[in-house]
Enzyme design. Structure first.
Site, mmCIF file in Angstrom:
data_model
loop_
_atom_site.group_PDB
_atom_site.id
_atom_site.type_symbol
_atom_site.label_atom_id
_atom_site.label_comp_id
_atom_site.label_asym_id
_atom_site.label_seq_id
_atom_site.Cartn_x
_atom_site.Cartn_y
_atom_site.Cartn_z
ATOM 1 N N GLU A 87 -15.909 6.359 6.078
ATOM 2 C CA GLU A 87 -15.109 5.772 7.150
ATOM 3 C C GLU A 87 -14.924 6.819 8.222
ATOM 4 O OE1 GLU A 87 -11.180 5.051 5.462
ATOM 5 O OE2 GLU A 87 -11.471 6.769 4.141
ATOM 6 N N LYS A 140 -2.556 6.906 1.063
ATOM 7 C CA LYS A 140 -2.365 7.286 2.459
ATOM 8 C C LYS A 140 -1.332 8.407 2.460
ATOM 9 C CE LYS A 140 -2.185 4.777 6.796
ATOM 10 N NZ LYS A 140 -3.252 5.527 7.455
ATOM 11 N N ARG A 188 0.841 -1.209 0.000
ATOM 12 C CA ARG A 188 0.000 0.000 0.000
ATOM 13 C C ARG A 188 0.870 1.250 0.000
ATOM 14 N NH1 ARG A 188 -4.554 0.587 4.588
ATOM 15 N NH2 ARG A 188 -2.747 1.044 5.887
HETATM 16 N N1 PXG Z 1 -9.243 4.875 7.174
HETATM 17 C C1 PXG Z 1 -8.310 5.847 7.264
HETATM 18 C C2 PXG Z 1 -8.617 7.187 6.730
HETATM 19 C C3 PXG Z 1 -7.066 5.560 7.845
HETATM 20 O O1 PXG Z 1 -6.142 6.506 7.936
HETATM 21 C C4 PXG Z 1 -7.822 3.284 8.255
HETATM 22 C C5 PXG Z 1 -9.009 3.632 7.651
HETATM 23 C C6 PXG Z 1 -7.616 1.885 8.736
HETATM 24 O O2 PXG Z 1 -6.669 1.214 7.920
HETATM 25 P P1 PXG Z 1 -5.757 0.049 8.483
HETATM 26 O O3 PXG Z 1 -4.944 -0.365 7.306
HETATM 27 O O4 PXG Z 1 -4.925 0.613 9.598
HETATM 28 O O5 PXG Z 1 -6.658 -1.022 8.955
HETATM 29 C C7 PXG Z 1 -6.822 4.253 8.342
HETATM 30 C C8 PXG Z 1 -5.501 3.895 8.914
HETATM 31 C C9 PXG Z 1 -4.442 4.300 14.635
HETATM 32 C C10 PXG Z 1 -3.974 4.135 13.255
HETATM 33 O O6 PXG Z 1 -3.607 4.735 15.453
HETATM 34 C C11 PXG Z 1 -4.755 4.551 12.210
HETATM 35 C C12 PXG Z 1 -4.297 4.382 10.917
HETATM 36 C C13 PXG Z 1 -3.123 3.764 10.682
HETATM 37 C C14 PXG Z 1 -2.360 3.355 11.759
HETATM 38 C C15 PXG Z 1 -2.780 3.538 13.049
HETATM 39 O O7 PXG Z 1 -5.594 3.977 14.906
HETATM 40 N N2 PXG Z 1 -5.074 4.807 9.906
#
Ligand code: PXG
Length: 305
Positions: free
Chosen positions: A184, A151, A52
């Site tokens: 989301e 991202k 990713r």
């Molecule tokens: N939506 C957005 C906009 C994000 O930034 C997710 C969904 C979830 O994706 P993943 O791949 O982590 O399941 C994200 C990811 C945290 C944290 O501290 C959040 C993210 C990444 C790492 C840690 O909760 N954002």
């Protein structure tokens, strides 16, 4: 204890881990990042996170000056230097130092930073009893403007939505796409349960394709829970039997109220409970074997203990 940060190939004490004010990552948010988790010495789904990251970089024409394999090694070296076995890893690639104009063409070399830290999760109480969230008036950025699959270091929309959550006294806010469909939360994907089916916004709704989301969908299929990815509205949220969020940091966290509407009977529902515990176990055990984390295994990450 002072942390050690990986910066462009060097491990430096955090006090010295500073970036140039001319880095376009700072000047324009020109860059990409990843957030990963290490469980019991192994990085969870590292290959997926790296893929990713490299796709995010490719989409913004940012050439990462390191192979995915070497990036895996750099992550391993950072974890080793910090003697970590269970951690949160933040990987950033910025456009690097350039002239003051926005042109990325003036930046000669992207910079890479790897930070590993302890994990901040929700409280035990939240996992047990769920939490209230709101829908934000700040929309998710339109896919036509900037793909939500990237991202990127531009999280201002999400940050504005987070302000709305803070002002409402809740931990999270759901963002809608410009059409009004559910996307989301500010850093987590969202799921609902309706009549025994697990539903989540589709790729076409304009979301980040979360890795935790993908794992939860896989675990649901394996458990015989029917899943569907489609457009969802606020009505669907309000009338859902169950609701939960997924993210690398949060794992699976239950939601029991949205915009003051109680979800189901206001208690954490059975499918949410099942998936929370299945994911928790999977991430720490089954899903964290060499087969699911090939790169991590190759890099001989610290084995924990
Ligand atoms: N939506 C957005 C906009 C994000 O930034 C997710 C969904 C979830 O994706 P993943 O791949 O982590 O399941 C994200 C990811 C945290 C944290 O501290 C959040 C993210 C990444 C790492 C840690 O909760 N954002």
């Amino acid at each position: 204890m002072s942390k050690t940060v990986w910066m462009d190939g060097r491990l430096v004490p955090m006090e010295q881990a500073a970036v140039s004010v001319f880095d376009h990552g700072l000047l324009y948010g020109d860059g990409v990042f990843e957030g990963l988790r290490q469980y019991n010495g192994r990085v969870f789904r590292m290959a997926d996170h790296l893929k990713r990251l490299y796709n995010s970089a490719k989409a913004i024409r940012l050439e990462i000056p390191l192979s995915q394999h070497d990036m895996g090694e750099a992550v391993a070296a950072t974890l080793q230097a910090n003697k970590l076995t269970d951690s949160y890893i933040r990987l950033l690639v910025t456009r690097g130092i350039g002239a003051l104009g926005i042109s990325p063409a003036t930046c000669s070399k992207p910079s890479i930073f790897i930070i590993a830290d302890s994990i901040k999760m929700y409280s035990e109480e939240t996992y047990r009893n769920g939490m209230a969230i709101i829908t934000a008036s700040t929309p998710r950025i339109a896919a036509a403007a900037l793909s939500p699959k990237i991202k990127s270091l531009n999280y201002l929309n999400n940050i504005m939505a987070k302000w709305e959550a803070i002002d409402a006294g809740v931990p999270e806010a759901v963002m809608l796409n410009p059409m009004g469909f559910i996307c989301e939360c500010t850093a987590d994907n969202i799921f609902i349960v309706r009549d025994g089916h697990l539903l989540t916004p589709a790729e076409e709704s304009g979301i980040l394709l979360g890795i935790t989301r993908e794992v939860v969908l896989e675990l649901a299929v394996a458990a015989g829970i029917p899943t569907r990815q489609s457009n969802l509205t606020r009505y669907d949220l309000y009338t859902a039997d169950e609701c939960f969020l997924t993210g690398t940091g949060a794992e699976v966290v239950p939601v029991t109220s949205v915009d003051k509407r109680m979800i189901g009977d206001g208690k954490v529902g059975p499918i949410t409970r099942q998936l929370t515990s299945t994911f928790h176990h999977y991430a720490r055990n089954i899903g964290n074997t060499a087969a699911h984390s090939a790169i991590a295994a190759r890099e001989k990450l610290p084995t924990g203990g």
